[in-house]
Design a protein around this motif. Sequence first.
Motif, PDB file in Angstrom:
ATOM      1  N   TYR A  54      62.911 -29.768  89.005  1.00  0.00           N
ATOM      2  CA  TYR A  54      62.703 -30.937  89.859  1.00  0.00           C
ATOM      3  C   TYR A  54      63.863 -31.097  90.841  1.00  0.00           C
ATOM      4  N   THR A  85      60.571 -45.282  85.410  1.00  0.00           N
ATOM      5  CA  THR A  85      60.175 -44.282  86.387  1.00  0.00           C
ATOM      6  C   THR A  85      61.062 -44.419  87.616  1.00  0.00           C
ATOM      7  N   LEU A  88      60.691 -43.017  94.583  1.00  0.00           N
ATOM      8  CA  LEU A  88      60.670 -41.741  95.294  1.00  0.00           C
ATOM      9  C   LEU A  88      61.881 -41.531  96.181  1.00  0.00           C
ATOM     10  N   PHE A  91      64.453 -38.781  95.279  1.00  0.00           N
ATOM     11  CA  PHE A  91      64.155 -37.384  95.579  1.00  0.00           C
ATOM     12  C   PHE A  91      64.374 -37.139  97.070  1.00  0.00           C
ATOM     13  N   ILE A 117      59.337 -33.532  95.211  1.00  0.00           N
ATOM     14  CA  ILE A 117      59.579 -33.873  93.813  1.00  0.00           C
ATOM     15  C   ILE A 117      59.929 -32.616  93.020  1.00  0.00           C
ATOM     16  N   ARG A 157      56.677 -45.029  92.970  1.00  0.00           N
ATOM     17  CA  ARG A 157      57.473 -44.429  91.896  1.00  0.00           C
ATOM     18  C   ARG A 157      56.851 -43.114  91.463  1.00  0.00           C
ATOM     19  N   THR A 158      57.539 -42.359  90.640  1.00  0.00           N
ATOM     20  CA  THR A 158      57.104 -41.010  90.301  1.00  0.00           C
ATOM     21  C   THR A 158      55.748 -40.955  89.610  1.00  0.00           C
ATOM     22  N   CYS A 159      55.475 -41.801  88.644  1.00  0.00           N
ATOM     23  CA  CYS A 159      54.225 -41.695  87.916  1.00  0.00           C
ATOM     24  C   CYS A 159      53.023 -42.040  88.813  1.00  0.00           C
ATOM     25  N   CYS A 161      52.647 -41.123  91.904  1.00  0.00           N
ATOM     26  CA  CYS A 161      52.376 -39.993  92.806  1.00  0.00           C
ATOM     27  C   CYS A 161      51.847 -38.787  92.071  1.00  0.00           C
TER      28      CYS A 161
END
Length: 163
Positions: A54, A85, A88, A91, A117, A157-159, A161
Amino acid sequence: MKNVDITVNTKELKRLVIGTKHFEKEIAGAVASALNRTLDHVNTRLGKLVTSVYAIKTGDVKKTIKKYKAKKGDLSAGLKSVGHTLSLVHFPHKPETTVIARSLGVKHAKAQVKVKIKKGSMRQMNVSPKAFLQKSNGATNIFMRVGQERTPIVVLRTCQCLK
Protein backbone atom coordinates in the motif's frame (compact mmCIF):
# COMPACT_ATOMS: atom_id res chain seq x y z
CA MET A 1 42.25 -53.33 24.61
CA LYS A 2 43.21 -50.79 27.16
CA ASN A 3 41.33 -50.33 30.35
CA VAL A 4 40.28 -46.77 30.99
CA ASP A 5 39.43 -45.65 34.48
CA ILE A 6 37.03 -42.74 34.76
CA THR A 7 36.71 -41.01 38.08
CA VAL A 8 34.06 -38.42 38.85
CA ASN A 9 34.73 -35.83 41.47
CA THR A 10 31.39 -35.49 43.26
CA LYS A 11 32.51 -32.28 44.95
CA GLU A 12 32.57 -30.48 41.62
CA LEU A 13 29.20 -32.00 40.62
CA LYS A 14 27.56 -30.79 43.84
CA ARG A 15 28.99 -27.31 43.32
CA LEU A 16 27.61 -27.31 39.78
CA VAL A 17 24.11 -28.26 40.98
CA ILE A 18 24.19 -25.51 43.61
CA GLY A 19 25.31 -22.96 40.98
CA THR A 20 22.43 -23.76 38.63
CA LYS A 21 19.69 -23.12 41.19
CA HIS A 22 19.71 -19.41 40.28
CA PHE A 23 19.12 -20.17 36.60
CA GLU A 24 15.37 -20.72 37.16
CA LYS A 25 14.91 -17.05 37.99
CA GLU A 26 17.15 -15.88 35.15
CA ILE A 27 15.55 -18.07 32.47
CA ALA A 28 12.21 -16.24 32.72
CA GLY A 29 13.93 -12.90 32.18
CA ALA A 30 15.92 -14.22 29.23
CA VAL A 31 12.81 -15.69 27.59
CA ALA A 32 10.91 -12.41 28.13
CA SER A 33 13.77 -10.46 26.53
CA ALA A 34 13.88 -12.84 23.56
CA LEU A 35 10.11 -12.57 23.07
CA ASN A 36 10.23 -8.76 23.20
CA ARG A 37 13.12 -8.67 20.73
CA THR A 38 11.11 -10.91 18.38
CA LEU A 39 8.07 -8.68 18.86
CA ASP A 40 10.07 -5.60 17.84
CA HIS A 41 11.41 -7.42 14.79
CA VAL A 42 7.91 -8.52 13.73
CA ASN A 43 6.62 -4.96 14.22
CA THR A 44 9.35 -3.61 11.93
CA ARG A 45 8.70 -6.27 9.29
CA LEU A 46 4.96 -5.62 9.48
CA GLY A 47 5.47 -1.93 8.72
CA LYS A 48 7.70 -2.79 5.75
CA LEU A 49 5.27 -5.43 4.46
CA VAL A 50 2.24 -3.11 4.55
CA THR A 51 4.12 -0.24 2.90
CA SER A 52 5.40 -2.55 0.16
CA VAL A 53 1.80 -3.23 -0.93
CA TYR A 54 0.00 0.00 0.00
CA ALA A 55 1.10 3.57 -0.72
CA ILE A 56 1.05 4.67 2.91
CA LYS A 57 3.67 5.90 5.35
CA THR A 58 5.14 3.48 7.86
CA GLY A 59 4.32 5.91 10.67
CA ASP A 60 0.60 5.73 9.86
CA VAL A 61 0.76 1.94 10.09
CA LYS A 62 2.78 1.87 13.32
CA LYS A 63 0.38 4.31 15.03
CA THR A 64 -2.32 1.64 14.94
CA ILE A 65 -0.19 -1.16 16.38
CA LYS A 66 -0.31 -1.85 20.11
CA LYS A 67 2.45 -4.02 21.58
CA TYR A 68 1.80 -6.40 24.44
CA LYS A 69 5.27 -7.10 25.81
CA ALA A 70 6.31 -10.16 27.77
CA LYS A 71 7.24 -9.92 31.45
CA LYS A 72 9.02 -12.33 33.76
CA GLY A 73 5.74 -13.35 35.37
CA ASP A 74 3.74 -13.49 32.11
CA LEU A 75 5.65 -14.99 29.19
CA SER A 76 3.18 -14.04 26.47
CA ALA A 77 3.63 -11.31 23.89
CA GLY A 78 1.61 -10.04 20.96
CA LEU A 79 0.76 -7.29 18.50
CA LYS A 80 -2.69 -5.90 17.88
CA SER A 81 -3.60 -3.40 15.20
CA VAL A 82 -6.58 -1.27 16.15
CA GLY A 83 -7.57 1.94 14.52
CA HIS A 84 -10.13 3.76 12.47
CA THR A 85 -10.31 3.80 8.70
CA LEU A 86 -7.93 6.31 7.16
CA SER A 87 -9.14 9.25 5.16
CA LEU A 88 -7.91 9.24 1.58
CA VAL A 89 -5.73 12.27 2.18
CA HIS A 90 -3.26 9.93 3.98
CA PHE A 91 -2.49 8.36 0.59
CA PRO A 92 -0.78 10.07 -2.36
CA HIS A 93 -3.41 12.03 -4.27
CA LYS A 94 -3.71 14.51 -7.12
CA PRO A 95 -4.23 17.42 -7.10
CA GLU A 96 -2.05 17.86 -4.02
CA THR A 97 -3.56 21.15 -2.86
CA THR A 98 -6.87 22.96 -3.09
CA VAL A 99 -5.09 25.91 -4.76
CA ILE A 100 -4.09 23.73 -7.73
CA ALA A 101 -7.60 22.29 -8.00
CA ARG A 102 -9.25 25.74 -7.97
CA SER A 103 -6.78 27.23 -10.45
CA LEU A 104 -7.50 24.46 -12.96
CA GLY A 105 -11.26 24.74 -12.61
CA VAL A 106 -13.80 22.13 -11.58
CA LYS A 107 -14.36 20.67 -15.05
CA HIS A 108 -10.66 20.33 -15.91
CA ALA A 109 -9.43 16.71 -16.14
CA LYS A 110 -6.42 17.41 -13.90
CA ALA A 111 -8.70 18.83 -11.19
CA GLN A 112 -10.46 15.46 -10.76
CA VAL A 113 -9.33 13.72 -7.61
CA LYS A 114 -7.10 10.66 -8.12
CA VAL A 115 -5.83 8.56 -5.24
CA LYS A 116 -3.11 5.94 -5.14
CA ILE A 117 -4.06 3.39 -2.46
CA LYS A 118 -2.08 0.39 -3.70
CA LYS A 119 1.37 0.76 -5.15
CA GLY A 120 1.31 0.77 -8.91
CA SER A 121 -1.08 3.15 -10.57
CA MET A 122 -3.06 6.18 -9.55
CA ARG A 123 -6.81 5.76 -10.07
CA GLN A 124 -9.58 8.27 -10.44
CA MET A 125 -12.26 8.13 -7.78
CA ASN A 126 -15.37 6.38 -9.10
CA VAL A 127 -17.93 8.17 -6.97
CA SER A 128 -20.97 10.10 -8.08
CA PRO A 129 -21.16 13.03 -7.49
CA LYS A 130 -17.44 13.60 -8.01
CA ALA A 131 -14.96 13.74 -5.14
CA PHE A 132 -13.25 17.06 -4.42
CA LEU A 133 -10.41 18.41 -2.32
CA GLN A 134 -11.31 20.94 0.38
CA LYS A 135 -9.86 22.44 3.55
CA SER A 136 -12.02 21.96 6.62
CA ASN A 137 -11.02 23.02 10.15
CA GLY A 138 -7.48 23.73 8.96
CA ALA A 139 -6.93 20.28 7.43
CA THR A 140 -7.23 19.26 3.81
CA ASN A 141 -9.50 16.28 3.12
CA ILE A 142 -11.15 14.58 0.17
CA PHE A 143 -14.91 15.01 0.30
CA MET A 144 -17.98 13.84 -1.59
CA ARG A 145 -21.44 15.35 -1.62
CA VAL A 146 -24.35 13.29 -0.35
CA GLY A 147 -27.05 13.63 -3.00
CA GLN A 148 -27.32 16.47 -5.50
CA GLU A 149 -27.57 19.24 -2.91
CA ARG A 150 -24.62 21.40 -1.87
CA THR A 151 -24.65 20.02 1.68
CA PRO A 152 -24.09 17.63 3.43
CA ILE A 153 -20.63 16.45 2.49
CA VAL A 154 -18.70 13.46 3.87
CA VAL A 155 -14.99 12.69 4.16
CA LEU A 156 -14.02 9.76 1.96
CA ARG A 157 -12.26 6.98 3.82
CA THR A 158 -10.55 3.77 2.75
CA CYS A 159 -13.37 1.29 3.33
CA GLN A 160 -15.80 3.42 1.28
CA CYS A 161 -13.54 3.30 -1.78
CA LEU A 162 -12.73 -0.40 -1.69
CA LYS A 163 -16.34 -1.43 -2.28
